[in-house]
Design an enzyme around this catalytic site. Structure first.
Site, PDB file in Angstrom:
ATOM      1  N   SER A  33     -21.789  53.613 -47.458  1.00  0.00           N
ATOM      2  CA  SER A  33     -22.732  53.593 -46.333  1.00  0.00           C
ATOM      3  C   SER A  33     -22.714  52.253 -45.595  1.00  0.00           C
ATOM      4  N   MET A  34     -22.689  52.330 -44.271  1.00  0.00           N
ATOM      5  CA  MET A  34     -22.805  51.127 -43.438  1.00  0.00           C
ATOM      6  C   MET A  34     -23.657  51.453 -42.229  1.00  0.00           C
ATOM      7  N   GLN A  42     -27.012  59.292 -45.964  1.00  0.00           N
ATOM      8  CA  GLN A  42     -27.819  58.445 -46.846  1.00  0.00           C
ATOM      9  C   GLN A  42     -29.283  58.454 -46.400  1.00  0.00           C
ATOM     10  N   GLU A  70     -30.326  48.027 -54.380  1.00  0.00           N
ATOM     11  CA  GLU A  70     -30.396  46.914 -53.419  1.00  0.00           C
ATOM     12  C   GLU A  70     -31.830  46.424 -53.159  1.00  0.00           C
ATOM     13  N   TYR A 111     -34.453  48.294 -52.479  1.00  0.00           N
ATOM     14  CA  TYR A 111     -35.236  49.133 -51.571  1.00  0.00           C
ATOM     15  C   TYR A 111     -36.340  49.887 -52.345  1.00  0.00           C
ATOM     16  N   ARG A 119     -27.772  56.274 -55.659  1.00  0.00           N
ATOM     17  CA  ARG A 119     -27.250  54.895 -55.736  1.00  0.00           C
ATOM     18  C   ARG A 119     -28.182  54.084 -56.612  1.00  0.00           C
ATOM     19  N   HIS A 170     -31.296  42.710 -52.069  1.00  0.00           N
ATOM     20  CA  HIS A 170     -30.993  41.918 -50.875  1.00  0.00           C
ATOM     21  C   HIS A 170     -31.561  40.510 -50.954  1.00  0.00           C
ATOM     22  N   CYS A 189     -15.488  39.013 -44.217  1.00  0.00           N
ATOM     23  CA  CYS A 189     -16.119  37.889 -43.506  1.00  0.00           C
ATOM     24  C   CYS A 189     -17.536  38.209 -43.036  1.00  0.00           C
ATOM     25  N   GLN A 246     -18.480  38.939 -40.260  1.00  0.00           N
ATOM     26  CA  GLN A 246     -18.765  38.362 -38.944  1.00  0.00           C
ATOM     27  C   GLN A 246     -19.072  39.399 -37.869  1.00  0.00           C
ATOM     28  N   CYS A 302     -19.505  42.878 -38.669  1.00  0.00           N
ATOM     29  CA  CYS A 302     -20.217  44.052 -39.190  1.00  0.00           C
ATOM     30  C   CYS A 302     -21.649  43.669 -39.554  1.00  0.00           C
ATOM     31  N   GLN A 340      -4.556  28.769 -36.285  1.00  0.00           N
ATOM     32  CA  GLN A 340      -5.555  28.115 -37.150  1.00  0.00           C
ATOM     33  C   GLN A 340      -5.899  28.918 -38.405  1.00  0.00           C
ATOM     34  N   LYS A 373     -11.715  31.423 -49.064  1.00  0.00           N
ATOM     35  CA  LYS A 373     -11.248  32.130 -47.862  1.00  0.00           C
ATOM     36  C   LYS A 373      -9.825  32.642 -48.056  1.00  0.00           C
ATOM     37  N   ALA A 382     -12.267  33.712 -34.696  1.00  0.00           N
ATOM     38  CA  ALA A 382     -11.189  34.703 -34.690  1.00  0.00           C
ATOM     39  C   ALA A 382     -11.688  36.042 -34.155  1.00  0.00           C
TER      40      ALA A 382
HETATM   41  P1  FAD Z   1      -5.037  29.244 -32.428  1.00  0.00           P
HETATM   42  O1  FAD Z   1      -5.317  29.895 -33.699  1.00  0.00           O
HETATM   43  O2  FAD Z   1      -5.313  27.798 -32.315  1.00  0.00           O
HETATM   44  O3  FAD Z   1      -3.496  29.490 -32.097  1.00  0.00           O
HETATM   45  C1  FAD Z   1      -2.831  28.869 -31.030  1.00  0.00           C
HETATM   46  C2  FAD Z   1      -1.323  28.869 -31.298  1.00  0.00           C
HETATM   47  O4  FAD Z   1      -0.652  28.471 -30.115  1.00  0.00           O
HETATM   48  C3  FAD Z   1      -0.905  27.902 -32.391  1.00  0.00           C
HETATM   49  O5  FAD Z   1      -0.188  28.600 -33.388  1.00  0.00           O
HETATM   50  C4  FAD Z   1      -0.004  26.888 -31.654  1.00  0.00           C
HETATM   51  O6  FAD Z   1       1.075  26.458 -32.461  1.00  0.00           O
HETATM   52  C5  FAD Z   1       0.492  27.712 -30.478  1.00  0.00           C
HETATM   53  N1  FAD Z   1       0.893  26.947 -29.299  1.00  0.00           N
HETATM   54  C6  FAD Z   1       0.156  26.078 -28.557  1.00  0.00           C
HETATM   55  N2  FAD Z   1       0.886  25.629 -27.509  1.00  0.00           N
HETATM   56  C7  FAD Z   1       2.100  26.232 -27.563  1.00  0.00           C
HETATM   57  C8  FAD Z   1       3.277  26.201 -26.748  1.00  0.00           C
HETATM   58  N3  FAD Z   1       3.356  25.485 -25.621  1.00  0.00           N
HETATM   59  N4  FAD Z   1       4.339  26.941 -27.127  1.00  0.00           N
HETATM   60  C9  FAD Z   1       4.285  27.715 -28.254  1.00  0.00           C
HETATM   61  N5  FAD Z   1       3.198  27.775 -29.050  1.00  0.00           N
HETATM   62  C10 FAD Z   1       2.120  27.065 -28.705  1.00  0.00           C
HETATM   63  N6  FAD Z   1     -12.714  31.866 -37.366  1.00  0.00           N
HETATM   64  C11 FAD Z   1     -13.362  32.903 -37.847  1.00  0.00           C
HETATM   65  O7  FAD Z   1     -13.591  33.856 -37.104  1.00  0.00           O
HETATM   66  N7  FAD Z   1     -13.751  32.973 -39.142  1.00  0.00           N
HETATM   67  C12 FAD Z   1     -13.500  31.988 -40.018  1.00  0.00           C
HETATM   68  O8  FAD Z   1     -13.876  32.072 -41.188  1.00  0.00           O
HETATM   69  C13 FAD Z   1     -12.819  30.852 -39.547  1.00  0.00           C
HETATM   70  N8  FAD Z   1     -12.545  29.828 -40.373  1.00  0.00           N
HETATM   71  C14 FAD Z   1     -11.848  28.769 -39.905  1.00  0.00           C
HETATM   72  C15 FAD Z   1     -11.572  27.741 -40.776  1.00  0.00           C
HETATM   73  C16 FAD Z   1     -10.840  26.657 -40.347  1.00  0.00           C
HETATM   74  C17 FAD Z   1     -10.566  25.544 -41.290  1.00  0.00           C
HETATM   75  C18 FAD Z   1     -10.376  26.604 -38.991  1.00  0.00           C
HETATM   76  C19 FAD Z   1      -9.551  25.436 -38.518  1.00  0.00           C
HETATM   77  C20 FAD Z   1     -10.672  27.623 -38.116  1.00  0.00           C
HETATM   78  C21 FAD Z   1     -11.432  28.698 -38.562  1.00  0.00           C
HETATM   79  N9  FAD Z   1     -11.776  29.746 -37.715  1.00  0.00           N
HETATM   80  C22 FAD Z   1     -12.436  30.827 -38.189  1.00  0.00           C
HETATM   81  C23 FAD Z   1     -11.508  29.672 -36.271  1.00  0.00           C
HETATM   82  C24 FAD Z   1     -10.285  30.504 -35.861  1.00  0.00           C
HETATM   83  O9  FAD Z   1      -9.201  30.218 -36.690  1.00  0.00           O
HETATM   84  C25 FAD Z   1      -9.973  30.220 -34.405  1.00  0.00           C
HETATM   85  O10 FAD Z   1     -11.087  30.530 -33.620  1.00  0.00           O
HETATM   86  C26 FAD Z   1      -8.798  31.035 -33.932  1.00  0.00           C
HETATM   87  O11 FAD Z   1      -7.655  30.754 -34.694  1.00  0.00           O
HETATM   88  C27 FAD Z   1      -8.493  30.763 -32.465  1.00  0.00           C
HETATM   89  O12 FAD Z   1      -7.447  31.593 -32.104  1.00  0.00           O
HETATM   90  P2  FAD Z   1      -6.456  31.314 -30.904  1.00  0.00           P
HETATM   91  O13 FAD Z   1      -5.436  32.388 -30.978  1.00  0.00           O
HETATM   92  O14 FAD Z   1      -7.192  31.128 -29.645  1.00  0.00           O
HETATM   93  O15 FAD Z   1      -5.785  29.896 -31.206  1.00  0.00           O
HETATM   94  P1  NAP Z   2     -18.597  23.947 -33.953  1.00  0.00           P
HETATM   95  O1  NAP Z   2     -19.159  25.014 -34.801  1.00  0.00           O
HETATM   96  O2  NAP Z   2     -18.867  23.974 -32.516  1.00  0.00           O
HETATM   97  O3  NAP Z   2     -19.098  22.584 -34.574  1.00  0.00           O
HETATM   98  C1  NAP Z   2     -18.742  21.360 -34.034  1.00  0.00           C
HETATM   99  C2  NAP Z   2     -19.559  20.261 -34.724  1.00  0.00           C
HETATM  100  O4  NAP Z   2     -19.228  19.043 -34.128  1.00  0.00           O
HETATM  101  C3  NAP Z   2     -21.039  20.436 -34.587  1.00  0.00           C
HETATM  102  O5  NAP Z   2     -21.620  20.123 -35.827  1.00  0.00           O
HETATM  103  C4  NAP Z   2     -21.440  19.442 -33.507  1.00  0.00           C
HETATM  104  O6  NAP Z   2     -22.725  19.079 -33.901  1.00  0.00           O
HETATM  105  C5  NAP Z   2     -20.380  18.373 -33.635  1.00  0.00           C
HETATM  106  N1  NAP Z   2     -19.984  17.752 -32.366  1.00  0.00           N
HETATM  107  C6  NAP Z   2     -19.677  18.363 -31.195  1.00  0.00           C
HETATM  108  N2  NAP Z   2     -19.328  17.440 -30.255  1.00  0.00           N
HETATM  109  C7  NAP Z   2     -19.385  16.250 -30.856  1.00  0.00           C
HETATM  110  C8  NAP Z   2     -19.142  14.916 -30.409  1.00  0.00           C
HETATM  111  N3  NAP Z   2     -18.754  14.677 -29.183  1.00  0.00           N
HETATM  112  N4  NAP Z   2     -19.331  13.928 -31.292  1.00  0.00           N
HETATM  113  C9  NAP Z   2     -19.728  14.155 -32.546  1.00  0.00           C
HETATM  114  N5  NAP Z   2     -19.970  15.404 -33.025  1.00  0.00           N
HETATM  115  C10 NAP Z   2     -19.811  16.428 -32.181  1.00  0.00           C
HETATM  116  O7  NAP Z   2     -17.040  23.876 -34.108  1.00  0.00           O
HETATM  117  P2  NAP Z   2     -16.111  23.808 -35.380  1.00  0.00           P
HETATM  118  O8  NAP Z   2     -16.824  23.476 -36.626  1.00  0.00           O
HETATM  119  O9  NAP Z   2     -15.004  22.935 -34.959  1.00  0.00           O
HETATM  120  O10 NAP Z   2     -15.594  25.259 -35.502  1.00  0.00           O
HETATM  121  C11 NAP Z   2     -14.822  25.843 -34.437  1.00  0.00           C
HETATM  122  C12 NAP Z   2     -15.043  27.327 -34.390  1.00  0.00           C
HETATM  123  O11 NAP Z   2     -14.464  27.928 -35.535  1.00  0.00           O
HETATM  124  C13 NAP Z   2     -16.504  27.653 -34.399  1.00  0.00           C
HETATM  125  O12 NAP Z   2     -16.882  28.297 -33.201  1.00  0.00           O
HETATM  126  C14 NAP Z   2     -16.710  28.545 -35.564  1.00  0.00           C
HETATM  127  O13 NAP Z   2     -17.367  29.743 -35.194  1.00  0.00           O
HETATM  128  C15 NAP Z   2     -15.320  28.888 -36.052  1.00  0.00           C
HETATM  129  N6  NAP Z   2     -15.373  28.838 -37.513  1.00  0.00           N
HETATM  130  C16 NAP Z   2     -15.991  29.856 -38.133  1.00  0.00           C
HETATM  131  C17 NAP Z   2     -16.107  29.833 -39.500  1.00  0.00           C
HETATM  132  C18 NAP Z   2     -16.793  30.955 -40.216  1.00  0.00           C
HETATM  133  O14 NAP Z   2     -16.917  30.912 -41.427  1.00  0.00           O
HETATM  134  N7  NAP Z   2     -17.206  32.008 -39.562  1.00  0.00           N
HETATM  135  C19 NAP Z   2     -15.607  28.773 -40.225  1.00  0.00           C
HETATM  136  C20 NAP Z   2     -14.968  27.748 -39.546  1.00  0.00           C
HETATM  137  C21 NAP Z   2     -14.875  27.792 -38.185  1.00  0.00           C
HETATM  138  P3  NAP Z   2     -23.631  17.995 -33.166  1.00  0.00           P
HETATM  139  O15 NAP Z   2     -23.371  18.216 -31.711  1.00  0.00           O
HETATM  140  O16 NAP Z   2     -25.023  18.292 -33.612  1.00  0.00           O
HETATM  141  O17 NAP Z   2     -23.167  16.683 -33.689  1.00  0.00           O
HETATM  142 FE1  SF4 Z   3     -14.420  43.303 -43.063  1.00  0.00          FE
HETATM  143 FE2  SF4 Z   3     -14.246  43.500 -40.459  1.00  0.00          FE
HETATM  144 FE3  SF4 Z   3     -16.653  43.243 -41.556  1.00  0.00          FE
HETATM  145 FE4  SF4 Z   3     -14.975  41.170 -41.541  1.00  0.00          FE
HETATM  146  S1  SF4 Z   3     -15.891  42.162 -39.764  1.00  0.00           S
HETATM  147  S2  SF4 Z   3     -16.145  41.961 -43.281  1.00  0.00           S
HETATM  148  S3  SF4 Z   3     -13.000  42.175 -41.761  1.00  0.00           S
HETATM  149  S4  SF4 Z   3     -15.237  44.937 -41.813  1.00  0.00           S
END
Ligand code: FAD
Ligand code: NAP
Ligand code: SF4
Length: 672
Positions: free
Chosen positions: A26-27, A101, A165, A167, A215, A253, A338, A340, A342, A412, A422, A658
């Site tokens: 169930s979702m 459900q 859960e 309930y 359940r 929960h 994740c 995120q 759902c 990324q 992760k 993502a």
């Molecule tokens: P990117 O993933 O940055 O991809 C861009 C690509 O473009 C790269 O591979 C780069 O090499 C390539 N590129 C750039 N310029 C050129 C060029 N000129 N020629 C060829 N290739 C090029 N998001 C979530 O939703 N959930 C999470 O749990 C989550 N955890 C994260 C944890 C970490 C540590 C990090 C760093 C990020 C996390 N994110 C998470 C964020 C997520 O990964 C990004 O939001 C997402 O990857 C962005 O996607 P994008 O395709 O825009 O860019």
């Molecule tokens: P973010 O969530 O926007 O956080 C950036 C952090 O940097 C904030 O804490 C912000 O807080 C600080 N900041 C911003 N500008 C600054 C400045 N000029 N000087 C100093 N501090 C500054 O971005 P992120 O952590 O880089 O993550 C990027 C994206 O990836 C996010 O949108 C997030 O959703 C995604 N992500 C998701 C997950 C997940 O589990 N779902 C995990 C990782 C990443 P202050 O401005 O208060 O200092």
């Molecule tokens: Fe699974 Fe999609 Fe929910 Fe993430 S958003 S937990 S990948 S069903």
């Protein structure tokens, strides 16, 4: 011969035989509340067509007071029954079966009308429940039984009575929420009277040829939860009362132990269900963090259950079962757990969907039709935005070339997968790799795309992602100041004392990465159970270990900072933020908000907080201060008059994740 002989064994329920051992759990999607029942039908029919043996709908309220929210969906009127018939008909035409459900939220209802065995407010709802009197209890039983009868009238093959859960029915079972002294409280015999009576009355209403799933909470994970003896006693009584199947519920929960998040090991709780095997003679279903056919197969082959329940995996890929049957498991889009798109959406009152599959619950609106005008499509960037565009464009019949400067696809996501907890991101990148091959996308790695590279393409998509923001903190002397990319890509080893600038998702993840030098507990169930304090409910009531959580201490002294004065982590995912915070706090990571950054020198990071100037003494400062769009290529092309599509981080870096990147890519490709 199938790779998964246990998964594809039929299950005889007497009046009906299910073709395999997969239940779609169930979702709540929120679609019923929208009132678009064609869309509800399309959602479930896609999963039936994809091979789920039995589907359970999201929870339907049996009455107003039992709804999770005011206005929660249920079968109240003839019109409701007619609407639900659309779903049951569509599922049956697709060759599936579906049970509704019945969910009575009790004190978990977010409503001033909520009712419960006793007036004990739940920690996750602001509304104190009204205590039911004898007449009120009888009304709840009658309403639940009536909901089951209406479900039958609407064409359902069965019902699932939600008894876990935390309930309503669960609330009667434990003394923490049931303080009654009448025949519904006190002894366990009295406390379990309500669930048993409910199942009896449901069975009486629906007849013998109807599936009744109950359940049952097998491990409550809350103080004063049920003992294992109580769980077994209840299971036997529920069987006698007329249930056809027992499904597993894990944790209330309000439990402070994660039960379905991505950091929970795969199949983390199947050992609990296994303890019930042999105690009852009806089939038993297990659940939680089963997301791949090989995981499900091992659960069944080890005798942990008769059937497996998977819910979110059916959002990620409606064809899960069909693909497993065809021996094409590597093409199943993986649920990375994740939450995120759902569960987080549900808590934000938005329609649920899936990060990996934006079509989920949007089947009638986001349609990938074969193109009548195939084009050459060049995509720069193989992060999630570019990957998603590439797959949908190729699936529709375009000729796609995908460029990335890096040596692998994933962008990324390749940093995300390094974070302890992760690990599911490895599977997501692997799936993209497989699907690029399946769709014959021409992938050019180690290729830095320039305007010349793209000259011949009909459509150019720029998905070049982001560059980390430099917060420009003044530096004196020779301190180690690095970016999160240096740490996560392995170019730099952090020292013993670390200050992290920025407490967003990445700051938290970097803290998690630096606080763990042993293998991730997510990959070792025993370690994980010790970390969070999960025990056998046979030994500890409710499954909470005596002595509580025992995490491995962090090898480093870590301080996580932000400028905002709000609680660090406040903006993390609704359903997972608390886990990240709890996990870091257990490891002694300090969190400091409301600072300005003054200077980094050899002593450490100098900040000014509400109490004045402060020095965070450290060996390494890691900058996690957000990102800026990487638009150089897009700007260069646009300057020459070239029309390009810019998506993902290259488009808008703020609050990028993502989910947005994949969704934006898929929607663009659906229109090309
Ligand atoms: P990117 O993933 O940055 O991809 C861009 C690509 O473009 C790269 O591979 C780069 O090499 C390539 N590129 C750039 N310029 C050129 C060029 N000129 N020629 C060829 N290739 C090029 N998001 C979530 O939703 N959930 C999470 O749990 C989550 N955890 C994260 C944890 C970490 C540590 C990090 C760093 C990020 C996390 N994110 C998470 C964020 C997520 O990964 C990004 O939001 C997402 O990857 C962005 O996607 P994008 O395709 O825009 O860019
Ligand atoms: P973010 O969530 O926007 O956080 C950036 C952090 O940097 C904030 O804490 C912000 O807080 C600080 N900041 C911003 N500008 C600054 C400045 N000029 N000087 C100093 N501090 C500054 O971005 P992120 O952590 O880089 O993550 C990027 C994206 O990836 C996010 O949108 C997030 O959703 C995604 N992500 C998701 C997950 C997940 O589990 N779902 C995990 C990782 C990443 P202050 O401005 O208060 O200092
Ligand atoms: Fe699974 Fe999609 Fe929910 Fe993430 S958003 S937990 S990948 S069903």
């Amino acid at each position: 011969m199938t790779e998964y002989p246990h998964l594809f064994q039929p299950l005889d329920l007497g009046h009906v035989t299910l073709p395999n051992r997969v239940l779609m759990g169930s979702m709540h999607t929120g679609l019923e509340e929208l009132g678009d029942f064609d869309r509800v039908a399309a959602f479930y029919a896609a999963r039936a067509k994809g091979g789920a043996a039995l589907i359970v709908t999201g929870g339907m309220a049996p009455n107003r007071e039992g709804g999770v929210l005011p206005g929660a969906a249920g079968l109240f009127t003839d019109k409701d029954i007619e609407n639900h018939r659309k779903t049951t008909k569509a599922v049956h035409e697709a060759g599936g079966r579906i049970a509704m459900q019945i969910l009575h939220a009790g004190r978990y209802a977010y409503s001033p009308e909520c009712v419960a065995p006793s007036p004990v407010k739940s920690p996750i709802s602001p509304f104190p429940p009204a205590e039911l009197d004898e007449e009120g209890i009888e009304k709840q039983i009658a309403d639940i039984a009536e909901a089951a009868a209406k479900a039958r009238e609407a064409g359902y093959d069965g019902v699932e009575v939600m008894g876990s859960e935390g309930y309503f029915l669960n609330q009667f079972l434990v003394t923490h929420t049931n303080k009654r002294t009448d025949r519904w409280g006190g002894s366990y015999e009295n406390r379990m009277r309500l669930p048993i009576e409910v199942v009896k009355r449901v069975r009486e209403k629906v007849g013998e040829d109807f599936i009744v799933i109950y359940r049952l909470s097998m491990i409550d994970l809350v103080p004063n939860g049920s003992t294992w003896d109580e769980v077994v006693t209840l299971a036997k009584e529920i069987e006698k009362a007329g249930a056809s199947i027992l499904n597993t519920g894990i944790g209330w929960h309000e439990a402070r132990i994660p039960t379905i998040a991505t950091s929970v090991p795969r199949r983390a709780f199947t050992w609990v269900t296994k303890k019930l095997m042999g105690e009852v003679s009806i089939p038993v279903i297990t659940s939680n963090r089963i997301n791949m056919p090989e995981v499900a197969e091992s659960v069944l082959s080890e005798g942990c259950a008769d059937m497996v329940s998977m819910a979110r995996p059916f959002l990620a890929d409606p064809d899960f079962v069909a693909k497993a049957k065809m021996g094409k498991s590597n093409t199943i889009a993986p649920c990375i757990a994740c939450n995120q798109a759902c569960l987080d959406h549900t808590f934000e009152m938005k329609v649920a969907t899936c990060l990996v599959n934006p079509q989920a619950a949007h089947e009638t609106e986001l349609v990938y039709t074969p193109t009548e005008t195939p084009k050459t499509v060049a995509i720069v960037g193989a992060g999630p935005a570019g990957l998603s565009t590439a797959l949908v464009a190729a699936e529709r019949g375009h000729s796609v070339t995908l460029y990335d400067a890096a040596s692998d696809i994933g962008g990324q996501l390749n940093m995300a997968k390094q974070i302890p907890g992760k690990e599911e991101f490895f599977g997501l990148v692997d799936w993209y790799r497989t699907m690029l091959q399946e769709h014959k996308v021409d992938v050019r790695l180690n290729t830095h795309a320039t305007p010349e590279t793209l000259a011949e393409a009909d459509e150019v998509i720029i998905a070049t992602g982001v560059t980390p923001r430099d917060p420009q903190i003044p530096v004196e002397g020779n301190p180690q100041v690095v970016s999160y990319t240096d740490i996560l890509q392995g170019r730099v080893e952090a020292g013993d004392r670390v200050a992290i600038v920025g407490a967003g998702g990445i700051g938290f993840d970097v803290a998690e990465f630096l606080a763990q030098d042993k293998p991730s507990p997510t990959m070792d169930l025993q370690e994980w159970k010790e970390e969070w304090g999960v025990d056998d409910p046979d030994v500890s009531r409710g499954g909470l270990a005596e002595g509580g959580p025992k995490p491995e201490p962090s090898p480093r002294e870590i301080t996580l900072l932000q400028r905002k004065s709000e609680r660090p982590g406040k903006r993390l995912g609704k359903t997972t933020g608390w886990i990240h915070r709890a996990s870091l706090m257990m490891k002694g990571v300090k969190m400091v908000g409301g600072v300005t950054y003054d200077l980094v020198d050899d002593q450490g990071l100098h900040v000014t907080g509400s109490d004045g100037a402060l020095i965070i003494e450290c060996d390494t400062v890691v900058l996690c201060a957000g990102q800026e769009p990487r638009r150089d290529l897009a700007d260069e092309l646009e300057a020459t008059g070239r029309k390009v599509h810019v998506i993902g981080g290259a488009d808008v870096a703020a609050e990028l994740d993502a989910k947005r990147a994949i969704n934006q890519g898929a929607r663009l490709a659906a229109e090309l």
